[in-house]
Design a protein around this motif. Structure first.
Motif, PDB file in Angstrom:
ATOM      1  N   ILE A   1       1.665 -64.924  40.258  1.00 39.69           N
ATOM      2  CA  ILE A   1       2.210 -64.640  42.268  1.00 39.69           C
ATOM      3  C   ILE A   1       3.025 -65.822  42.602  1.00 39.69           C
ATOM      4  CG2 ILE A   1      -0.604 -65.816  42.271  1.00 39.69           C
ATOM      5  CD1 ILE A   1      -0.765 -63.898  44.941  1.00 39.69           C
ATOM      6  N   HIS A   2       3.740 -65.181  43.193  1.00 38.93           N
ATOM      7  CA  HIS A   2       5.475 -66.019  43.669  1.00 38.93           C
ATOM      8  C   HIS A   2       4.682 -66.907  45.405  1.00 38.93           C
ATOM      9  CE1 HIS A   2       9.758 -66.753  43.765  1.00 38.93           C
ATOM     10  NE2 HIS A   2       9.084 -68.308  43.885  1.00 38.93           N
ATOM     11  N   TYR A   3       4.467 -67.398  45.286  1.00 34.82           N
ATOM     12  CA  TYR A   3       4.857 -68.683  46.652  1.00 34.82           C
ATOM     13  C   TYR A   3       5.647 -69.017  46.881  1.00 34.82           C
ATOM     14  CZ  TYR A   3      -0.425 -68.537  46.061  1.00 34.82           C
ATOM     15  OH  TYR A   3      -2.027 -67.998  44.858  1.00 34.82           O
ATOM     16  N   HIS A   4       6.652 -68.549  47.382  1.00 32.40           N
ATOM     17  CA  HIS A   4       7.982 -68.445  47.966  1.00 32.40           C
ATOM     18  C   HIS A   4       8.018 -69.821  49.277  1.00 32.40           C
ATOM     19  CE1 HIS A   4       7.407 -64.573  47.183  1.00 32.40           C
ATOM     20  NE2 HIS A   4       8.993 -64.151  46.501  1.00 32.40           N
TER      21      HIS A   4
ATOM     22  N   GLN B   1      12.090 -67.193  52.557  1.00 27.93           N
ATOM     23  CA  GLN B   1      12.829 -66.472  51.248  1.00 27.93           C
ATOM     24  C   GLN B   1      11.499 -65.321  51.589  1.00 27.93           C
ATOM     25  OE1 GLN B   1      12.034 -68.403  47.990  1.00 27.93           O
ATOM     26  NE2 GLN B   1      14.789 -68.618  47.557  1.00 27.93           N
ATOM     27  N   VAL B   2      12.610 -63.769  52.069  1.00 29.20           N
ATOM     28  CA  VAL B   2      11.760 -62.664  51.686  1.00 29.20           C
ATOM     29  C   VAL B   2      12.475 -62.159  50.595  1.00 29.20           C
ATOM     30  CG1 VAL B   2      10.665 -60.233  52.715  1.00 29.20           C
ATOM     31  CG2 VAL B   2      10.675 -62.520  53.670  1.00 29.20           C
ATOM     32  N   ARG B   3      11.903 -61.898  49.645  1.00 28.42           N
ATOM     33  CA  ARG B   3      13.150 -60.887  49.005  1.00 28.42           C
ATOM     34  C   ARG B   3      12.498 -60.123  48.256  1.00 28.42           C
ATOM     35  NH1 ARG B   3      16.719 -65.396  45.217  1.00 28.42           N
ATOM     36  NH2 ARG B   3      16.190 -66.480  46.643  1.00 28.42           N
ATOM     37  N   ARG B   4      12.992 -58.703  47.385  1.00 27.42           N
ATOM     38  CA  ARG B   4      12.173 -57.369  47.632  1.00 27.42           C
ATOM     39  C   ARG B   4      12.255 -57.655  45.627  1.00 27.42           C
ATOM     40  NH1 ARG B   4       9.576 -55.160  51.576  1.00 27.42           N
ATOM     41  NH2 ARG B   4      10.920 -56.173  53.366  1.00 27.42           N
ATOM     42  N   PHE B   5      11.418 -56.390  45.288  1.00 33.00           N
ATOM     43  CA  PHE B   5      11.249 -56.606  43.771  1.00 33.00           C
ATOM     44  C   PHE B   5      12.989 -55.815  43.837  1.00 33.00           C
ATOM     45  CE2 PHE B   5       6.937 -56.723  44.599  1.00 33.00           C
ATOM     46  CZ  PHE B   5       6.019 -57.410  43.633  1.00 33.00           C
TER      47      PHE B   5
ATOM     48  N   ARG C   1       3.629 -53.231  42.954  1.00 31.91           N
ATOM     49  CA  ARG C   1       2.494 -54.403  43.640  1.00 31.91           C
ATOM     50  C   ARG C   1       1.256 -54.557  42.955  1.00 31.91           C
ATOM     51  NH1 ARG C   1       3.775 -51.150  49.340  1.00 31.91           N
ATOM     52  NH2 ARG C   1       2.855 -53.776  49.892  1.00 31.91           N
TER      53      ARG C   1
ATOM     54  N   GLY D   1       6.551 -56.882  52.496  1.00 28.71           N
ATOM     55  CA  GLY D   1       7.979 -57.256  50.848  1.00 28.71           C
ATOM     56  C   GLY D   1       7.025 -57.535  49.700  1.00 28.71           C
ATOM     57  N   ASP D   2       7.419 -58.690  49.370  1.00 28.84           N
ATOM     58  CA  ASP D   2       6.547 -59.096  47.761  1.00 28.84           C
ATOM     59  C   ASP D   2       6.788 -60.531  48.053  1.00 28.84           C
ATOM     60  OD1 ASP D   2       9.625 -60.293  47.643  1.00 28.84           O
ATOM     61  OD2 ASP D   2       9.295 -60.901  45.529  1.00 28.84           O
ATOM     62  N   ARG D   3       6.303 -60.882  49.774  1.00 32.32           N
ATOM     63  CA  ARG D   3       6.106 -61.884  49.986  1.00 32.32           C
ATOM     64  C   ARG D   3       4.221 -62.181  49.701  1.00 32.32           C
ATOM     65  NH1 ARG D   3       8.790 -66.160  52.271  1.00 32.32           N
ATOM     66  NH2 ARG D   3       6.847 -68.080  53.592  1.00 32.32           N
ATOM     67  N   VAL D   4       4.030 -62.642  49.616  1.00 30.68           N
ATOM     68  CA  VAL D   4       1.819 -62.939  49.068  1.00 30.68           C
ATOM     69  C   VAL D   4       2.203 -63.995  51.430  1.00 30.68           C
ATOM     70  CG1 VAL D   4       0.601 -64.565  48.916  1.00 30.68           C
ATOM     71  CG2 VAL D   4       1.990 -63.702  47.808  1.00 30.68           C
TER      72      VAL D   4
ATOM     73  N   ARG E   1       0.716 -58.397  52.487  1.00 29.46           N
ATOM     74  CA  ARG E   1       1.667 -58.617  51.269  1.00 29.46           C
ATOM     75  C   ARG E   1       2.813 -57.779  52.524  1.00 29.46           C
ATOM     76  NH1 ARG E   1      -0.788 -60.348  48.947  1.00 29.46           N
ATOM     77  NH2 ARG E   1      -1.291 -60.714  46.686  1.00 29.46           N
TER      78      ARG E   1
ATOM     79  N   GLU F   1      -3.413 -64.368  50.710  1.00 37.51           N
ATOM     80  CA  GLU F   1      -4.659 -63.279  49.151  1.00 37.51           C
ATOM     81  C   GLU F   1      -5.570 -63.872  49.046  1.00 37.51           C
ATOM     82  OE1 GLU F   1      -3.467 -62.304  46.104  1.00 37.51           O
ATOM     83  OE2 GLU F   1      -4.818 -63.557  45.294  1.00 37.51           O
TER      84      GLU F   1
ATOM     85  N   ASN G   1      -3.580 -54.519  52.939  1.00 35.90           N
ATOM     86  CA  ASN G   1      -3.713 -53.489  51.961  1.00 35.90           C
ATOM     87  C   ASN G   1      -4.845 -53.929  51.181  1.00 35.90           C
ATOM     88  OD1 ASN G   1      -0.647 -55.839  51.870  1.00 35.90           O
ATOM     89  ND2 ASN G   1      -0.247 -54.137  52.284  1.00 35.90           N
TER      90      ASN G   1
ATOM     91  N   HIS H   1      -3.798 -72.317  53.753  1.00 39.60           N
ATOM     92  CA  HIS H   1      -2.864 -72.483  53.027  1.00 39.60           C
ATOM     93  C   HIS H   1      -2.295 -71.968  52.107  1.00 39.60           C
ATOM     94  CE1 HIS H   1       1.172 -74.557  53.082  1.00 39.60           C
ATOM     95  NE2 HIS H   1       0.630 -75.825  52.171  1.00 39.60           N
ATOM     96  N   TRP H   2      -0.888 -71.252  52.190  1.00 36.01           N
ATOM     97  CA  TRP H   2      -0.552 -70.414  51.403  1.00 36.01           C
ATOM     98  C   TRP H   2      -1.056 -68.987  51.160  1.00 36.01           C
ATOM     99  CZ3 TRP H   2      -1.807 -75.088  48.054  1.00 36.01           C
ATOM    100  CH2 TRP H   2      -0.290 -75.952  47.981  1.00 36.01           C
TER     101      TRP H   2
ATOM    102  N   GLN I   1      -4.327 -68.322  51.854  1.00 39.25           N
ATOM    103  CA  GLN I   1      -5.566 -68.276  51.393  1.00 39.25           C
ATOM    104  C   GLN I   1      -6.794 -69.273  51.737  1.00 39.25           C
ATOM    105  OE1 GLN I   1      -4.605 -67.828  46.903  1.00 39.25           O
ATOM    106  NE2 GLN I   1      -3.159 -68.624  47.145  1.00 39.25           N
TER     107      GLN I   1
END
Lengths: 206, 247
Positions: free
Chosen positions: A89-92, A96-100, A82, B14-17, B12, B20, B56, B219-220, B222
């Motif tokens: 930082i990846h702006y998908h 897309q929603v992915r997991r580690f 986390r 998951g790992d999606r921003v 967040r 931010e 978060n 956007h994004w 932020q």
């Protein structure tokens, strides 16, 4: 901050195999490069070339099969899940929603050495000429760079203005194709390449 | 001091921003705009500010008090009202009744609150005042479902006003409105401006440019730009796109 490069991809390789029993590689991506200083890097390449896989490895959500991704001196795979987005930082893409991919519990990993992301990965951002937001987006990339961040903008251009955008803001380019990542130091050098021209098709003339 | 403040919000999925490092400050009595393309995180941002999502990291402050993570009903009681992108009205009730049930004084009554509202001159007067500010004075007895779309929008704003908020959040109020409806809505918002603090999420740049004192572009997840309408309009791409009428 140490004098380590902002981002080092050390002999990074990602192999997807056909299956558990058929170990023949279905896809392989290799890259060995360092990005020493803040800049805006444009990435182009056909669908399925490995652009998003590359971004995921840099962001630490996808582990390389071999080699290391090191952001400001920290191996991304050794950083707590986390906290990885405090380094990269990846702006998908919107769908897309992915997991580690997790191999170890988070508490065994090290905390991120940065409070904010140093590498920003924009995965096919939508540039819509109709709504006027493009200017704010481009200024934002420049602001991040001025604050010492490394910015990647990945695009699969389908219209001439998208190439104009890349030409206007990017200082360097990577062309991803067939598992290979070719660096180009400027836009002219990029579009002079035969494989890039083939990829761009009719857009190459613009 | 800002009436309402968000400090370094992170969210967040998951790992999606999703958000931010979002910091926002809304000054008392001003109209602030939040603008950005579809999917930029505008509504999510509202949802964190109004307590529907817990961030978060980061803090939300109302008049300097930390309200981060408080439930939405509690934040509403503290004087923060919001409208939704999709309208939420009691269709079978009249315009008067929709407002009446939203009044805190009515809700405190329990049994047959609407019947009592009709009987109580003070409450009736309250409702009339709100209908007046929402531009619905002539429609008190119409059933909500019979209202044209623009008037439903106005009624929804009226329902939010019935909570006597210090701060009114409007989520894409122009959604689904034609140019006439937009103009009427802009008139209504202009009338409300100055009487309370207003924050509007909008995709429509032109609408916000004509109303807001200050705008944050999201956007994004932020804040990618911030300024007065004049400052933002100076961006060459905004001019080039001719406020959405290019091509």
């Amino acid at each position: 901050m140490t004098s380590a490069p902002l981002l080092a991809l050390e002999r990074v390789s990602k192999v997807y195999r056909r299956g558990v029993f058929d170990r023949a590689p279905a896809f392989q991506l290799d890259i060995d490069r360092a990005f020493e200083k803040p800049e805006i890097v444009g990435i182009m390449g056909p669908n399925g070339a490995g652009k998003t896989t590359l971004f995921e490895m840099i962001a630490g959500s996808n582990a390389p099969s071999a080699g290391r991704v090191v952001v400001a001196g920290q191996d991304m795979q050794r950083v707590r899940y986390r906290q990885r987005d405090r380094l990269a930082i990846h702006y998908h893409q919107s769908y897309q929603v992915r997991r580690f991919s997790k191999s170890r519990p988070s508490f065994l990993l090290e905390p991120a050495g940065s409070a904010y992301p140093l590498v920003h990965l924009f995965d096919e951002p939508q540039f819509n000429t109709q709504d006027g937001y493009i200017g704010f987006m481009l200024d934002f990339f420049r602001k991040l760079r001025a604050e010492g961040r490394l910015v990647f903008v990945c695009l699969h251009p389908t219209a001439p203005y998208q190439l104009d955008i890349l030409r206007e803001i990017c200082e360097r380019f990577l062309f991803v194709s067939g598992g290979r990542v070719c660096p180009h130091d400027d836009y002219a050098g990029l579009v002079a390449q035969a494989d890039v021209r083939t990829y761009l098709g009719a857009l190459a003339g613009s | 001091m800002a009436l309402f403040e968000a400090r370094e919000l992170h969210l967040r999925f998951g790992d999606r921003v999703v958000l931010e490092n979002v910091s926002l400050a809304f000054k008392a009595g001003k109209l602030s705009g939040i603008m950005g393309p579809n999917g930029a995180g505008k509504t999510t941002c509202f949802n964190v500010l109004t307590g529907r999502y817990k961030p978060n990291r980061g803090r939300v402050l109302l008049e300097g008090h930390d309200i981060t993570g408080r439930p939405p009903q509690e934040i509403a009681r503290l004087g923060v009202a919001r409208s939704f992108q999709l309208m939420t009205l009691f269709d079978e009730f009249s315009v008067f009744e929709n407002i009446a049930v939203a009044l805190p004084a009515t809700r405190a009554r329990g049994y047959d609150p609407i019947g009592q509202a009709y009987a109580d001159p003070a409450l009736t007067w309250d409702v009339q005042q709100i209908l007046e500010s929402a531009g619905l004075a002539g429609r008190a007895d119409d059933p909500a479902k019979a209202l044209p779309y623009g008037a439903r929008r106005a009624l929804e704003i009226g329902v939010a006003l019935a909570c006597k908020p210090k701060l009114l959040f409007l989520d894409e109020p122009t959604a689904g409105l034609g140019s006439d409806g937009r103009a009427r809505l802009a008139d209504l918002v202009r009338k409300l401006k100055g009487t309370l603090t207003i924050v509007i999420i909008e995709h429509d740049m032109e609408f916000l440019f004509s109303l807001a004192d200050e705008i944050s572009v999201i956007h994004w997840g932020q804040v990618i730009a911030r300024g007065t309408p004049a400052e933002l309009k100076a961006n060459p791409w905004v001019g080039a796109s001719n406020l959405g009428r290019l091509n």
